[in-house]
Design a protein around this motif. Structure first.
Motif, mmCIF file in Angstrom:
data_model
loop_
_atom_site.group_PDB
_atom_site.id
_atom_site.type_symbol
_atom_site.label_atom_id
_atom_site.label_comp_id
_atom_site.label_asym_id
_atom_site.label_seq_id
_atom_site.Cartn_x
_atom_site.Cartn_y
_atom_site.Cartn_z
ATOM 1 N N GLU A 41 0.861 -1.185 0.000
ATOM 2 C CA GLU A 41 0.000 0.000 0.000
ATOM 3 C C GLU A 41 0.893 1.230 0.000
ATOM 4 O O GLU A 41 1.731 1.409 0.881
ATOM 5 N N SER A 95 2.064 4.964 0.411
ATOM 6 C CA SER A 95 1.728 6.044 1.327
ATOM 7 C C SER A 95 2.355 7.380 0.914
ATOM 8 O O SER A 95 1.673 8.388 0.848
ATOM 9 N N VAL A 138 3.298 2.812 4.505
ATOM 10 C CA VAL A 138 3.296 3.388 5.857
ATOM 11 C C VAL A 138 4.406 2.674 6.623
ATOM 12 O O VAL A 138 4.498 1.444 6.598
ATOM 13 N N SER A 172 2.587 12.953 -0.268
ATOM 14 C CA SER A 172 1.557 11.915 -0.197
ATOM 15 C C SER A 172 1.365 11.294 -1.573
ATOM 16 O O SER A 172 1.303 12.005 -2.583
#
Length: 72
Positions: free
Chosen positions: A2, A4, A50, A69
């Motif tokens: 994922e 981040s 993350v 981001s």
């Protein structure tokens, strides 16, 4: 992974940064410019999931600034 945050860097710095991150065992991916990830000409993105604060501090020290981001 994922995604981040990321750093946009000139491709000439990519090998040094890749080797440093691998030595520190920090997870990352390298991405080329795309419709989703707009980068300057000659740049690639180092993309991170993350990570714990301690790991983020190591990344911050290596890149010298806070990451951006990752676009959703």
């Amino acid at each position: 992974m994922e995604k981040s945050f990321y750093y946009s860097v000139d491709w000439s710095e990519a090998t040094y940064l890749k080797d440093a991150l691998q030595a520190m065992e920090i997870p990352f991916a390298i991405e080329q410019p795309s419709d989703k990830l707009q980068l300057a000409a000659g740049h690639v993105a180092f993309v991170f999931p993350v990570v714990p604060v301690r790991v983020y501090k190591s990344v911050l020290d290596l890149f010298g600034s806070h990451g951006r981001s990752y676009p959703v």
